[in-house]
Design a protein around this motif. Structure first.
Motif, PDB file in Angstrom:
ATOM      1  N   GLN A 114     -31.904 -43.638 -30.562  1.00 28.72           N
ATOM      2  CA  GLN A 114     -31.073 -42.495 -30.830  1.00 28.72           C
ATOM      3  C   GLN A 114     -30.647 -41.979 -29.421  1.00 28.72           C
ATOM      4  O   GLN A 114     -29.637 -41.346 -29.127  1.00 28.72           O
ATOM      5  CB  GLN A 114     -31.835 -41.489 -31.554  1.00 28.72           C
ATOM      6  N   ILE A 115     -31.580 -41.901 -28.180  1.00 25.60           N
ATOM      7  CA  ILE A 115     -31.266 -41.507 -27.000  1.00 25.60           C
ATOM      8  C   ILE A 115     -31.068 -42.508 -26.010  1.00 25.60           C
ATOM      9  O   ILE A 115     -32.095 -43.162 -25.911  1.00 25.60           O
ATOM     10  CB  ILE A 115     -32.286 -40.293 -26.513  1.00 25.60           C
ATOM     11  N   ARG A 116     -30.183 -42.623 -24.966  1.00 23.36           N
ATOM     12  CA  ARG A 116     -30.144 -43.776 -24.179  1.00 23.36           C
ATOM     13  C   ARG A 116     -29.599 -43.062 -22.941  1.00 23.36           C
ATOM     14  O   ARG A 116     -28.375 -43.059 -22.560  1.00 23.36           O
ATOM     15  CB  ARG A 116     -29.128 -44.803 -24.635  1.00 23.36           C
ATOM     16  N   PRO A 117     -30.737 -42.909 -21.958  1.00 23.04           N
ATOM     17  CA  PRO A 117     -30.525 -42.530 -20.420  1.00 23.04           C
ATOM     18  C   PRO A 117     -29.809 -43.773 -19.735  1.00 23.04           C
ATOM     19  O   PRO A 117     -30.102 -44.815 -20.180  1.00 23.04           O
ATOM     20  CB  PRO A 117     -31.569 -42.040 -19.964  1.00 23.04           C
ATOM     21  N   TYR A 118     -29.189 -43.645 -18.612  1.00 23.10           N
ATOM     22  CA  TYR A 118     -28.342 -44.711 -18.000  1.00 23.10           C
ATOM     23  C   TYR A 118     -28.242 -44.046 -16.570  1.00 23.10           C
ATOM     24  O   TYR A 118     -28.164 -42.930 -16.257  1.00 23.10           O
ATOM     25  CB  TYR A 118     -26.936 -44.962 -18.557  1.00 23.10           C
ATOM     26  N   VAL A 119     -28.148 -45.113 -15.814  1.00 24.86           N
ATOM     27  CA  VAL A 119     -27.694 -45.032 -14.320  1.00 24.86           C
ATOM     28  C   VAL A 119     -26.537 -46.099 -14.001  1.00 24.86           C
ATOM     29  O   VAL A 119     -26.310 -46.873 -14.551  1.00 24.86           O
ATOM     30  CB  VAL A 119     -28.785 -45.381 -13.252  1.00 24.86           C
ATOM     31  N   GLY A 120     -25.792 -45.597 -12.865  1.00 28.36           N
ATOM     32  CA  GLY A 120     -24.555 -46.347 -12.584  1.00 28.36           C
ATOM     33  C   GLY A 120     -24.463 -46.363 -11.034  1.00 28.36           C
ATOM     34  O   GLY A 120     -24.632 -45.198 -10.373  1.00 28.36           O
ATOM     35  N   ALA A 121     -23.786 -47.452 -10.584  1.00 31.90           N
ATOM     36  CA  ALA A 121     -23.216 -47.233  -9.160  1.00 31.90           C
ATOM     37  C   ALA A 121     -21.878 -48.173  -9.116  1.00 31.90           C
ATOM     38  O   ALA A 121     -21.796 -49.291  -9.880  1.00 31.90           O
ATOM     39  CB  ALA A 121     -24.234 -47.979  -8.294  1.00 31.90           C
ATOM     40  N   GLY A 122     -21.162 -47.764  -8.222  1.00 33.35           N
ATOM     41  CA  GLY A 122     -19.780 -48.537  -8.161  1.00 33.35           C
ATOM     42  C   GLY A 122     -18.796 -47.702  -6.702  1.00 33.35           C
ATOM     43  O   GLY A 122     -19.456 -47.356  -5.822  1.00 33.35           O
ATOM     44  N   LEU A 123     -17.590 -47.777  -7.367  1.00 30.98           N
ATOM     45  CA  LEU A 123     -16.743 -47.336  -6.222  1.00 30.98           C
ATOM     46  C   LEU A 123     -15.684 -46.173  -6.692  1.00 30.98           C
ATOM     47  O   LEU A 123     -15.558 -46.441  -7.906  1.00 30.98           O
ATOM     48  CB  LEU A 123     -15.661 -48.585  -5.742  1.00 30.98           C
ATOM     49  N   ASN A 124     -15.494 -45.425  -5.772  1.00 27.95           N
ATOM     50  CA  ASN A 124     -14.447 -44.306  -6.291  1.00 27.95           C
ATOM     51  C   ASN A 124     -13.334 -44.436  -5.271  1.00 27.95           C
ATOM     52  O   ASN A 124     -13.437 -44.556  -3.837  1.00 27.95           O
ATOM     53  CB  ASN A 124     -15.074 -42.859  -5.945  1.00 27.95           C
ATOM     54  N   TYR A 125     -12.044 -44.095  -5.647  1.00 30.18           N
ATOM     55  CA  TYR A 125     -10.940 -44.196  -5.092  1.00 30.18           C
ATOM     56  C   TYR A 125     -10.201 -42.745  -5.379  1.00 30.18           C
ATOM     57  O   TYR A 125      -9.538 -42.576  -6.283  1.00 30.18           O
ATOM     58  CB  TYR A 125      -9.666 -45.211  -5.088  1.00 30.18           C
ATOM     59  N   THR A 126     -10.133 -41.938  -4.337  1.00 29.42           N
ATOM     60  CA  THR A 126      -9.353 -40.622  -4.544  1.00 29.42           C
ATOM     61  C   THR A 126      -7.990 -40.611  -3.810  1.00 29.42           C
ATOM     62  O   THR A 126      -7.794 -41.061  -2.827  1.00 29.42           O
ATOM     63  CB  THR A 126     -10.376 -39.632  -3.909  1.00 29.42           C
ATOM     64  N   VAL A 127      -7.189 -40.308  -4.684  1.00 32.83           N
ATOM     65  CA  VAL A 127      -5.707 -39.983  -4.307  1.00 32.83           C
ATOM     66  C   VAL A 127      -5.181 -38.510  -4.185  1.00 32.83           C
ATOM     67  O   VAL A 127      -5.345 -37.741  -5.101  1.00 32.83           O
ATOM     68  CB  VAL A 127      -4.897 -40.702  -5.325  1.00 32.83           C
ATOM     69  N   PHE A 128      -4.957 -38.271  -2.806  1.00 32.34           N
ATOM     70  CA  PHE A 128      -4.724 -36.664  -2.731  1.00 32.34           C
ATOM     71  C   PHE A 128      -3.268 -36.538  -2.952  1.00 32.34           C
ATOM     72  O   PHE A 128      -2.113 -37.518  -2.503  1.00 32.34           O
ATOM     73  CB  PHE A 128      -5.081 -36.359  -1.327  1.00 32.34           C
ATOM     74  N   PHE A 129      -2.557 -35.566  -3.223  1.00 32.36           N
ATOM     75  CA  PHE A 129      -1.112 -35.193  -3.464  1.00 32.36           C
ATOM     76  C   PHE A 129      -0.867 -33.685  -3.502  1.00 32.36           C
ATOM     77  O   PHE A 129      -1.945 -32.731  -3.770  1.00 32.36           O
ATOM     78  CB  PHE A 129      -0.721 -35.865  -4.693  1.00 32.36           C
ATOM     79  N   ASP A 130       0.434 -33.344  -3.613  1.00 33.33           N
ATOM     80  CA  ASP A 130       0.525 -31.986  -3.862  1.00 33.33           C
ATOM     81  C   ASP A 130      -0.156 -31.139  -2.542  1.00 33.33           C
ATOM     82  O   ASP A 130      -0.336 -29.912  -2.933  1.00 33.33           O
ATOM     83  CB  ASP A 130       0.561 -31.454  -5.072  1.00 33.33           C
ATOM     84  N   GLU A 131      -0.147 -31.485  -1.541  1.00 34.38           N
ATOM     85  CA  GLU A 131      -0.743 -30.812  -0.401  1.00 34.38           C
ATOM     86  C   GLU A 131       0.086 -29.519   0.156  1.00 34.38           C
ATOM     87  O   GLU A 131       1.408 -29.711   0.075  1.00 34.38           O
ATOM     88  CB  GLU A 131      -1.344 -31.570   0.807  1.00 34.38           C
ATOM     89  N   LYS A 132      -0.402 -28.523   0.028  1.00 34.64           N
ATOM     90  CA  LYS A 132       0.311 -27.329   0.629  1.00 34.64           C
ATOM     91  C   LYS A 132      -0.378 -26.446   1.557  1.00 34.64           C
ATOM     92  O   LYS A 132      -1.526 -26.050   1.442  1.00 34.64           O
ATOM     93  CB  LYS A 132       0.823 -26.159  -0.545  1.00 34.64           C
ATOM     94  N   GLY A 133       0.484 -26.079   2.761  1.00 32.09           N
ATOM     95  CA  GLY A 133      -0.142 -25.200   3.846  1.00 32.09           C
ATOM     96  C   GLY A 133      -0.224 -23.680   3.181  1.00 32.09           C
ATOM     97  O   GLY A 133       0.654 -23.415   2.600  1.00 32.09           O
TER      98      GLY A 133
END
Length: 204
Positions: A114-133
């Protein structure tokens, strides 16, 4: 007894509903994700480090179970937007980003638990946009952030409450490093957010 009785009733009602994460299953989680930056950066014109505020958006994950224990998960979300400031200058910029991530996961317990804990590892790719000063220093000027590829990790738990339906809570760490380019210079910045996601999932 007043405190124990409701817990016992909930346990009895839920005990007959098992959470089946079997090989070949696909399940989708959807809910709210809160990104909480844990940033550090170069000093900006003697005004302190860059600071980013938190933001909450809709998050979605899709998982494919390779076996009863191992799965692969993809994280997506609606764009997060952060105000960027320093202690000496106040708000200096605003930036949006998307943080798609892919995880290899290990689930504890049996497939029909009924209850399943888990762990994970991997990669993140972050894309930035709409930057404003913003503000008196960078207002109306060009600001840009380099996209980032880094390590990601997570812990989470699924709790079944009906046939094919389950609740989920998960905590993510993402290694996000970027260079912030402004007219005042380029500043190396580690964002490294902790993300908490609360969601509901469905197993196909």
């Amino acid at each position: 007894m007043k405190a124990i009785l409701p817990l016992a009733l909930v346990s009895a009602l839920c005990s007959s509903v098992a959470l089946a994460h079997n090989a070949g299953d696909v399940f989708v989680r959807g809910g709210l994700a809160v990104v909480m930056p844990n940033e550090s950066s170069d000093d900006v014109a003697n005004s302190g480090e860059l600071e980013l505020d938190s933001d909450t958006q809709v998050g979605v994950t899709v998982t494919y179970m390779l076996t009863e224990q191992f799965g692969v998960e993809l994280l997506a979300a609606t764009p997060f937007t952060h105000k960027v400031s320093t202690k000496g200058l106040g708000e200096v910029a605003e930036v949006s980003h998307l943080p798609p991530s892919i995880m290899a996961q290990y689930y504890f317990g049996q497939a029909n638990s009924q209850i399943r804990p888990y762990v994970g590892a991997g990669l993140n790719y972050t894309v930035f946009f709409d930057e404003k000063g913003k503000g008196s220093v960078l207002g109306g000027t060009d600001v840009s952030l380099d996209n980032s590829l880094g390590f990601a990790a997570q812990v989470g738990v699924d709790v079944n409450f009906a046939e094919n339906w389950f609740a989920n809570a998960s905590l993510w760490y993402m290694d996000i490093n970027t260079d912030v380019h402004t007219i005042a210079g380029t500043f190396d910045t580690d964002i490294d957010p902790i993300t908490f996601m609360a969601s509901v999932g469905y197993t196909f």
